[in-house]
Design a protein around this motif. Sequence first.
Motif, mmCIF file in Angstrom:
data_model
loop_
_atom_site.group_PDB
_atom_site.id
_atom_site.type_symbol
_atom_site.label_atom_id
_atom_site.label_comp_id
_atom_site.label_asym_id
_atom_site.label_seq_id
_atom_site.Cartn_x
_atom_site.Cartn_y
_atom_site.Cartn_z
ATOM 1 N N SER A 1 41.284 104.878 -84.589
ATOM 2 C CA SER A 1 42.347 104.310 -83.764
ATOM 3 C C SER A 1 41.701 103.545 -82.618
ATOM 4 C CB SER A 1 43.225 105.422 -83.187
ATOM 5 O OG SER A 1 44.036 104.905 -82.146
ATOM 6 N N THR A 2 42.289 102.421 -82.260
ATOM 7 C CA THR A 2 41.743 101.667 -81.128
ATOM 8 C C THR A 2 41.910 102.439 -79.813
ATOM 9 O OG1 THR A 2 43.821 100.444 -80.889
ATOM 10 C CG2 THR A 2 42.084 99.421 -82.217
ATOM 11 N N ALA A 3 42.657 103.539 -79.853
ATOM 12 C CA ALA A 3 42.744 104.404 -78.668
ATOM 13 C C ALA A 3 41.373 104.980 -78.326
ATOM 14 C CB ALA A 3 43.736 105.538 -78.912
ATOM 15 N N ASP A 4 40.464 104.984 -79.320
ATOM 16 C CA ASP A 4 39.142 105.585 -79.121
ATOM 17 C C ASP A 4 38.079 104.587 -78.678
ATOM 18 O OD1 ASP A 4 40.091 108.105 -79.760
ATOM 19 O OD2 ASP A 4 39.787 107.794 -81.904
ATOM 20 N N LEU A 5 38.479 103.354 -78.379
ATOM 21 C CA LEU A 5 37.517 102.402 -77.819
ATOM 22 C C LEU A 5 36.948 102.975 -76.518
ATOM 23 C CD1 LEU A 5 39.485 99.043 -78.229
ATOM 24 C CD2 LEU A 5 37.290 99.567 -79.303
ATOM 25 N N ILE A 6 35.621 102.905 -76.347
ATOM 26 C CA ILE A 6 35.028 103.363 -75.076
ATOM 27 C C ILE A 6 35.488 102.437 -73.945
ATOM 28 C CG2 ILE A 6 32.865 103.688 -73.816
ATOM 29 C CD1 ILE A 6 31.535 104.253 -76.582
#
Length: 298
Positions: free
Chosen positions: A230-235
């Motif tokens: 998920s792009t929610a996990d982009l640093i």
Amino acid sequence: MKLVGYQHGARQQVGVLVGDETEILPLGVALPPGAALDLTSLIEQWDVLAGKLDLEQPGRLRLSDVTLTAPIPQPRRNVICVGRNYVEHAAEFGRSGYDATGANADAGHTPDAPVVFTKAPSTVIGHGVDIEPHTAVTSALDYEAELGVIIGRGGRGISRQQAMDHVWGYTIINDVTARDLQKNHKQWFLGKSLDTFCPMGPWAVTADEIGDGPLDLLCTVNGEVRQRASTADLIFDIPTIIETISRGMTLQPGDVIATGTPKGVGLGFDPPRFLQPGDVVEISISGLGTLRNTVGAA
Ligand code: MG
């Protein structure tokens, strides 16, 4: 709204995807005569032209009758990319032995600031176009499924708070990489910039259709799931990326930023599972469709 690049006859064109994603209305008929015919020009004048698009005009083409190109087939500048932007991918890259940037297991693999590099504009290909295996120069061909951000309004010194106002839309990017070149040449540019190393598409989707929520990303090779995230996990999230890049560099309409790939690339396996001629890479992201490319014959 979805904007599609395509080749019909001798001409490269852009159209709006209509009719349940089975038809294209060419910009040449959807817009008044003389208006923009390529996506970057359309994006530059989006505030004026978006309201002039007339999707009721006749002249639709069947999607099955055209050859897709990338939505921005000849970017005016390099595609801007963020590396090591998911925690678990940063770790698999660090462990792989292919990371020549100096990050290592002892220091931890998560960068303190976004790692930014670019790919040459000549790398860009569309959905369905073969990725060249370049077997004479690499034996470590790898895939990287990524969300691509397309800049609308340009600017310098864009704050996190303003950043999303500068996003025109999104597309899917495969940041194809020659891992041996990436490692041997220290700087990543060469290993990231061989011809056909930036599949982009299948089309571009405006930001209003996608919203600001997290997007699901799935990458398969020959039907086997390799990356799911998920792009929610982009640093570093999209506002942070835009703020960072634009701090001293003017972003321009039509700039494309690839936001980084999650874990599951070929080098993350032991032994690595690099791409071979005939392999089919498919990347799907919520609302953006599926980008499919085959590795061509050696
Ligand atoms: Mg990448």
